[in-house]
Every structure is written in C-alpha cells, then in structure tokens.
Design an enzyme around this catalytic site. Structure first.
Site, PDB file in Angstrom:
ATOM      1  N   CYS A  78       0.607  -1.005  -0.232  1.00 41.12           N
ATOM      2  CA  CYS A  78       0.149   0.636   0.184  1.00 41.12           C
ATOM      3  C   CYS A  78       0.778   1.631  -0.187  1.00 41.12           C
ATOM      4  O   CYS A  78       1.512   1.505  -1.073  1.00 41.12           O
ATOM      5  CB  CYS A  78      -1.048  -0.092   1.156  1.00 41.12           C
ATOM      6  SG  CYS A  78      -2.733   1.294   1.196  1.00 41.12           S
ATOM      7  N   HIS A 170      -3.037  -5.309   1.665  1.00 41.63           N
ATOM      8  CA  HIS A 170      -2.821  -5.284   2.619  1.00 41.63           C
ATOM      9  C   HIS A 170      -2.221  -6.729   3.427  1.00 41.63           C
ATOM     10  O   HIS A 170      -3.262  -7.078   4.540  1.00 41.63           O
ATOM     11  CB  HIS A 170      -3.392  -4.344   4.098  1.00 41.63           C
ATOM     12  CG  HIS A 170      -3.265  -3.164   3.618  1.00 41.63           C
ATOM     13  ND1 HIS A 170      -1.933  -2.370   4.913  1.00 41.63           N
ATOM     14  CD2 HIS A 170      -3.318  -2.188   2.965  1.00 41.63           C
ATOM     15  CE1 HIS A 170      -2.438  -1.046   4.016  1.00 41.63           C
ATOM     16  NE2 HIS A 170      -2.959  -0.537   3.525  1.00 41.63           N
ATOM     17  N   GLU A 172      -0.908  -7.673   6.183  1.00 35.43           N
ATOM     18  CA  GLU A 172      -0.426  -7.962   7.369  1.00 35.43           C
ATOM     19  C   GLU A 172      -2.051  -7.542   8.237  1.00 35.43           C
ATOM     20  O   GLU A 172      -1.705  -7.857   9.334  1.00 35.43           O
ATOM     21  CB  GLU A 172       0.556  -7.085   7.212  1.00 35.43           C
ATOM     22  CG  GLU A 172      -0.134  -5.467   7.645  1.00 35.43           C
ATOM     23  CD  GLU A 172      -0.379  -4.838   5.755  1.00 35.43           C
ATOM     24  OE1 GLU A 172      -0.423  -5.406   4.509  1.00 35.43           O
ATOM     25  OE2 GLU A 172      -0.156  -3.450   6.125  1.00 35.43           O
TER      26      GLU A 172
HETATM   27  N1  GLN Z   1      -3.403   6.495   1.331  1.00 37.94           N
HETATM   28  C1  GLN Z   1      -1.825   6.067   1.746  1.00 37.94           C
HETATM   29  C2  GLN Z   1      -1.117   7.129   0.762  1.00 37.94           C
HETATM   30  O1  GLN Z   1      -0.797   6.883  -0.495  1.00 37.94           O
HETATM   31  C3  GLN Z   1      -1.561   4.937   1.543  1.00 37.94           C
HETATM   32  C4  GLN Z   1      -2.752   4.378   2.233  1.00 37.94           C
HETATM   33  C5  GLN Z   1      -2.242   2.689   3.162  1.00 37.94           C
HETATM   34  O2  GLN Z   1      -1.125   2.209   2.784  1.00 37.94           O
HETATM   35  N2  GLN Z   1      -3.517   1.857   3.666  1.00 37.94           N
HETATM   36  O3  GLN Z   1       0.306   7.096   1.236  1.00 37.94           O
END
Ligand code: GLN
Length: 199
Positions: A78, A170, A172
């Site tokens: 992410c 994610h 995790e």
């Molecule tokens: N929107 C976040 C970003 O761009 C990432 C979100 C997340 O890691 N759950 O940093």
C-alpha cells in the site's frame, strides 16, 4: 540474518507478527544501523508522504534506495508501493523511485476507500486469499520489466520487478501467511545467489 520492517510509521507490528508466523525472523528498522542488519525489508502500509519525510529526515532514503538497487529484496504494501514507485500520478516528486512504475494514490476514491475481496493469485502460487484495500493505490503504468501479478477490477494491484515486490493491498491485516512466505522465498533466493557469486 533477519528480515526488517521499516518502523517509522504504519502497520509495523502486524508485519512482524506475520513474518514470525510464516517461519521468518523480523526486526523493526528505524536506523541505518538496523538497516545494515537485515537481508530484506518490508515497507508497511500507512501514509507514504509521512513515511517519505521520515526516511529523508533520518538519512535513510538514499542508503535504502542504494541497497535496493544493489539487489536487497524489498516488499512495499500500500503506502510502501507508493514509496517504491518511480512515478506518482499528479505529483512532482517521488520517494525511493526504484521500481519502474507509476502509481495512482487513493485510486479507489473516497466513497469506496476500503474494501476487501477474496481471490486467487496463481502468479504467486496462492489459492484464494483475502485482499484488503484501504485508501489503496494501484499501478497505472509499468515498464515491461515489471511483471503484473494480479489485477482487481481491471487495475494492476500486485507487481514484481526483480528483487522488488509491490502490493496495493494489506496481507498484514489478515491471517494469511502466503504473501509473507512468498517474500521470505525471495529473500532466501537472493541470499543463495549472493553466496553463489561471491569470489
Ligand atoms: N493512501 C495512503 C498513501 O498514499 C496509503 C494507504 C495505506 O497504506 N493504507 O500513502
């Protein structure tokens, strides 16, 4: 040597727990010294702008990018995917900039910020697994050398380029150990080839 989880911000504990449950040994990495002690690194979910700033302020950005370029296995989940990308749509600057792809942050908009699906990822040798998206990015463009491992709703959400793995979702935040086992295999393979090429 253990695998590190970048521990400046974000879902650090969850990655460490899953690494352990997947048969690995994980340590939090906050400093250059700790970075030198690991043979692979996970960049967790969280907020990429905040993590990028903390990487800069702590003097970790350039040494980390260098280690990745030299072949250290890395996996960004992410926000971690955003840190790895060589392009961020609509933004002038990038963070580590090591993986040849452009990502769109918060790609699923505000109304559907979070969703979860179950799907198979044959490219990673995984049967049906939960995929949890939280304000997730996806990949809008990737170099030919980047292998797309998974698309969801028509968008690329998991990719691999040599020693680099990036996922929009994610693992995790679930009980699924398959992704961590996949990454531990990448780390083991990198270790093996290093020994093989040693003088
Ligand atoms: N929107 C976040 C970003 O761009 C990432 C979100 C997340 O890691 N759950 O940093």
């Amino acid at each position: 040597m253990p695998v590190g989880v970048l521990a400046l911000q974000g879902s650090v504990r969850e990655h460490l727990d899953l690494l352990e449950r997947s048969g690995g040994k994980g340590i939090p990495v906050k400093t250059l010294r700790e970075l030198e002690q690991v043979q692979g690194l996970i960049l967790p979910g969280g907020e990429s702008t905040a993590m990028g700033k903390l990487l800069q302020d702590g003097g970790l950005m350039a040494p980390l990018a260098e280690r990745i370029r030299r072949g250290m296995p890395v996996w960004g989940t992410c926000a971690g995917m955003v840190l790895l990308a060589s392009g961020i749509e609509g933004e002038e600057t990038v963070h580590l900039g090591v993986m040849d792809m452009t990502v769109r942050r918060n790609a699923y908009g505000t109304q559907r910020e979070s969703f979860s699906v179950r799907d198979r990822i044959p490219e990673m040798g995984l049967g049906e697994v939960p995929l949890v998206f939280i304000r997730a990015p996806h990949i809008v463009h990737a170099a030919r050398s980047v292998r797309i491992l998974k698309t969801v709703r028509g968008a690329a959400v998991a990719a691999r380029q040599k020693n680099m793995l990036a996922t929009s979702f994610h693992p995790e935040l679930t009980a699924e150990t398959g992704f961590h086992r996949y990454f531990l295999d990448m780390v083991e393979e990198a270790g093996g080839s290093r020994m093989f090429t040693a003088p």
